[in-house]
Design a protein around this motif. Structure first.
Motif, mmCIF file in Angstrom:
data_model
loop_
_atom_site.group_PDB
_atom_site.id
_atom_site.type_symbol
_atom_site.label_atom_id
_atom_site.label_comp_id
_atom_site.label_asym_id
_atom_site.label_seq_id
_atom_site.Cartn_x
_atom_site.Cartn_y
_atom_site.Cartn_z
ATOM 1 N N SER A 36 0.950 -1.270 0.296
ATOM 2 C CA SER A 36 -0.247 -0.033 -0.369
ATOM 3 C C SER A 36 1.385 1.494 0.010
ATOM 4 O O SER A 36 0.525 1.823 -0.729
ATOM 5 N N PHE A 106 -8.093 5.097 10.882
ATOM 6 C CA PHE A 106 -9.168 4.720 9.998
ATOM 7 C C PHE A 106 -9.678 3.694 9.063
ATOM 8 O O PHE A 106 -10.411 3.248 8.701
ATOM 9 N N LYS A 107 -8.376 2.416 9.145
ATOM 10 C CA LYS A 107 -8.598 1.481 9.108
ATOM 11 C C LYS A 107 -9.355 -0.347 9.549
ATOM 12 O O LYS A 107 -10.123 -0.628 9.132
ATOM 13 N N TYR A 110 -13.284 2.786 9.243
ATOM 14 C CA TYR A 110 -13.992 2.985 8.131
ATOM 15 C C TYR A 110 -13.770 1.859 7.036
ATOM 16 O O TYR A 110 -14.904 1.719 6.651
ATOM 17 N N ALA A 111 -12.408 1.275 7.604
ATOM 18 C CA ALA A 111 -12.401 0.958 5.760
ATOM 19 C C ALA A 111 -12.704 -0.588 6.385
ATOM 20 O O ALA A 111 -12.752 -2.111 5.712
ATOM 21 N N LYS A 112 -12.844 -1.417 8.048
ATOM 22 C CA LYS A 112 -12.470 -2.412 8.137
ATOM 23 C C LYS A 112 -12.392 -3.759 7.846
ATOM 24 O O LYS A 112 -12.365 -5.030 7.959
ATOM 25 N N THR A 113 -10.851 -3.449 7.853
ATOM 26 C CA THR A 113 -9.693 -3.392 7.022
ATOM 27 C C THR A 113 -9.513 -4.836 8.497
ATOM 28 O O THR A 113 -8.476 -5.999 7.595
ATOM 29 N N ASP A 115 -12.063 -6.323 9.852
ATOM 30 C CA ASP A 115 -12.400 -7.337 10.117
ATOM 31 C C ASP A 115 -12.286 -8.706 8.469
ATOM 32 O O ASP A 115 -12.803 -9.551 8.839
ATOM 33 N N ALA A 116 -12.121 -7.998 8.036
ATOM 34 C CA ALA A 116 -11.252 -8.828 6.840
ATOM 35 C C ALA A 116 -10.171 -9.648 6.673
ATOM 36 O O ALA A 116 -10.559 -11.202 6.470
ATOM 37 N N MET A 117 -9.601 -8.703 7.630
ATOM 38 C CA MET A 117 -8.454 -9.666 8.161
ATOM 39 C C MET A 117 -8.440 -10.970 8.608
ATOM 40 O O MET A 117 -8.404 -11.972 8.496
ATOM 41 N N LEU A 118 -9.258 -10.456 9.704
ATOM 42 C CA LEU A 118 -9.591 -11.534 11.062
ATOM 43 C C LEU A 118 -11.125 -13.089 10.469
ATOM 44 O O LEU A 118 -11.422 -13.665 10.916
ATOM 45 N N LEU A 273 -14.073 -6.717 17.646
ATOM 46 C CA LEU A 273 -13.746 -6.991 16.680
ATOM 47 C C LEU A 273 -14.579 -8.683 17.012
ATOM 48 O O LEU A 273 -15.210 -9.359 15.593
ATOM 49 N N ASN B 84 -15.666 -5.028 2.776
ATOM 50 C CA ASN B 84 -14.678 -4.801 3.306
ATOM 51 C C ASN B 84 -13.237 -4.485 2.597
ATOM 52 O O ASN B 84 -12.446 -5.127 3.180
ATOM 53 N N GLU B 88 -6.831 0.815 -0.139
ATOM 54 C CA GLU B 88 -5.630 1.317 0.074
ATOM 55 C C GLU B 88 -4.783 0.225 -0.691
ATOM 56 O O GLU B 88 -3.604 0.250 -1.220
ATOM 57 N N LEU B 89 -5.519 -0.768 -0.828
ATOM 58 C CA LEU B 89 -4.644 -1.223 -3.037
ATOM 59 C C LEU B 89 -5.565 -1.493 -4.070
ATOM 60 O O LEU B 89 -6.414 -1.308 -4.133
ATOM 61 N N TYR B 98 -4.785 -10.727 -0.057
ATOM 62 C CA TYR B 98 -6.340 -11.630 1.214
ATOM 63 C C TYR B 98 -5.293 -13.260 0.628
ATOM 64 O O TYR B 98 -5.775 -13.913 2.069
ATOM 65 N N TYR B 101 -2.992 -13.982 3.401
ATOM 66 C CA TYR B 101 -3.796 -13.915 5.345
ATOM 67 C C TYR B 101 -3.214 -15.145 5.106
ATOM 68 O O TYR B 101 -3.471 -15.790 6.534
#
Lengths: 275, 304
Positions: A36, A106-107, A110-113, A115-118, A273, B84, B88-89, B98, B101
């Protein structure tokens, strides 16, 4: 079929922690950050330049007014050489706090980054280590640049000063960890004022610009609780090669802060989360 | 694939899921149908092993989410209600990162990303950032992302909410393909047509409980009639008709803006209505849908 790595115990952390907390993939999160930032590399330039501006300002400005001060061992030293290691500590702090509060908020919000990772096998401790680790890497890059300029300006007088870079990493680690833990409590962008409220006085009063002896007695005690104070003292001593046993205490304080920050961050992420 | 018994989720004093029994078989498309707040998403999050259950039993892919969360998540695909994606990518990086991960190799995720962009018809946008993509494209990318680990079970939380009809049909087509490839789907939705299109079997949820279970056609046969006669009246005139119209059909629902008469023949009910002097503004005879099932079960319509 692809081979998805399971939760084979590799390394100490993986063996002692529950698999839901840590999957050993913090590096994937650092990879994400590198990607990023690879398109936004200009922010690095600003991170390198900002402390340099300070250094130059002190060199051509204050350096004329205040020529010499008493250094860590009591010996006289140029004021610029006195301030430079402190600025290095402060820039490590600023970079780390900025990254781990604004970026994380922010992540997170708002971006829920996260949540996506988990939703993948990754756990909250992976996220904490990955994000904090990235802030430390960034801080390290700034520190190396700053250290190079200190050298060029002739502000480095001891081989011990080489340790400034790892100490900058430790300072960045402590502040990134605490900063990220705090970021999980922030509810709205206006609350970043509180971050500023913590960082600015710390920057000004952690013996960055004047020695501890300047402060009245009771205030000295308060100053000594500030995390940045410990970073500044460590760096200043190392930059002139004046070592003393209290340095172990400074390192321990910062390391404890870092460990607490990582722990608190992963607990907060899990609590918020994964509920 | 999923086995839930008396599953409960509490948030403080609030009970979002109040004892749900679900059994999802391999290869089927299973739906949770219900209004907002019915407990669908809470149930989905428990199945996705990102929300510990408060009570009851739950097995996902034969494992306990509380104990084997990461191992379950490694074999799941999740499409959350709210996209979600990583803003940034780029599109391609979203898929590759992803995959990382999940612990997949760089070479593997590179191949997989290319394949999935083809599947989601996003090849031309590969190097674009995510933000400027349309809602439908973002949704397709989210679905593509959920497939990066070749999941056996795909969880879709309201996959087409907020999309235009064209985008929805494209998305449904992709989901059919996945199903035909043997991926088990679990879908939550508050759209009847979506549930009828996609689901082999579904449960109707309301207030944290399961109100009914079956295939769409079974549910319609069990809880509704073959046809429905809808009558609309000018404002204020509906109340007067209610008493007269009651005897015209097996069952009647009174909605704020219209009357629904449940009968096996809508046309003949309409004739009888005219014979009794009922003069609606407009009338419509249609087949029963899951909406009618829901109305019957809960007394409310799904989407207000």
């Amino acid at each position: 079929m692809p081979v998805t790595e399971g939760t084979r115990p590799r390394g100490l952390l993986l063996r002692i922690l529950p698999p839901g907390l840590y999957a050993g993939r913090a590096s994937a999160i650092i990879e994400r950050s590198m990607l990023s930032y690879s398109r936004g590399w200009l922010v690095f330039v600003s991170g390198v330049l900002e402390p340099l501006f300070y250094l130059v300002a002190f060199q051509i400005g204050f350096g004329r007014l205040v020529t010499e001060v008493a250094g860590p061992g009591g010996q006289p030293m140029p004021y610029v050489a006195f301030v430079a290691p402190a600025l290095l500590a402060a820039s490590a702090m600023n970079g780390a706090v900025f990254d781990s509060t604004f970026g994380v908020f922010f992540k997170f919000k708002y971006a829920k980054t996260y949540d996506a990772m988990l939703a993948t096998p990754i756990g909250p401790l992976d996220v904490a280590i990955g994000e904090i680790g990235w802030a430390v890497l960034r801080g390290g890059l700034y520190a190396v640049a700053f250290f190079g300029v200190m050298n060029v300006m002739g502000l480095v007088t001891s081989p011990w000063a080489l340790l400034l870079v790892p100490v900058a990493l430790l300072v960045a680690f402590a502040f990134a960890a605490i900063g990220m833990a705090c970021a999980t409590f922030i509810r709205s962008p206006t609350q970043f004022e509180f971050v500023q409220l913590a960082v600015v006085p710390m920057f000004l009063f952690s013996t960055t610009f004047f020695p501890l002896s300047v402060f009245p007695g009771p205030l000295q005690v308060v100053i000594q609780f500030l995390p940045l104070y410990h970073g500044v003292e460590l760096m200043r001593g190392l930059s002139v090669g004046v070592l003393d046993p209290t340095m172990a205490g400074h390192v321990a304080y910062l390391a404890a802060l870092a460990a607490f920050g990582v722990f608190a961050t992963s607990r907060r992420l899990a609590g918020l989360l994964l509920r | 694939m999923v086995e839930a018994k008396a599953l409960v989720k509490r948030f403080g004093d609030f009970e979002a899921v109040r004892g749900v029994d679900v059994h999802v078989r391999r290869g089927e498309a299973f739906g949770f149908l219900g209004p907002n707040g019915a407990g669908k998403s809470s149930t989905m999050r428990m199945i996705a092993a990102v929300s510990p259950r408060s009570d009851g039993e739950l097995k996902v892919l034969g494992m306990d989410p509380d104990r084997d969360g990461p191992r379950i998540r490694a074999r799941l695909g999740v499409v959350p209600q709210q996209d979600n994606l990583d803003s940034e990518l780029t599109v391609r990086q979203n898929l590759q990162v992803y995959g990382r991960y999940f612990g997949l190799s760089r070479a593997h995720v590179r191949r997989k990303a290319a394949e999935l962009m083809g599947f989601a018809q996003l090849g031309e946008r590969a190097e674009d950032e995510v933000e400027p993509l349309s809602g439908g494209m973002k949704r397709r990318l989210t679905i593509a992302r959920s497939l990066v680990n070749d999941p056996e079970l795909l969880l879709l939380d309201e996959p087409t909410t907020g999309l235009d009809p064209q985008a929805r049909h494209l998305l449904w087509d992709r989901l059919f393909r996945l199903k035909s490839e043997g991926v088990t789907l679990i879908v939550t939705t508050h759209y009847m047509d979506e549930a009828e299109q996609l689901c082999d079997r579904l449960v109707v949820m309301d207030g944290g409980r399961i109100a009914a279970e079956g295939s769409p056609s079974e549910l319609i046969a069990r809880f509704s009639t073959r046809e429905v006669l809808e009558l609309r009246f000018p404002p204020g005139e509906q109340d007067a008709v209610v008493a007269v119209a009651g005897g015209l059909a097996q069952r009647m629902e009174v909605l704020p803006d219209r009357l629904l008469l449940y009968t096996d023949s809508g046309e003949s009910a309409l004739e009888r209505a005219y014979a009794r002097g009922v003069r609606p503004l407009s009338s419509l005879v249609r087949r029963s849908t899951l909406e009618d099932v829901f109305l019957r079960l809960t007394g409310r319509s799904l989407v207000e």
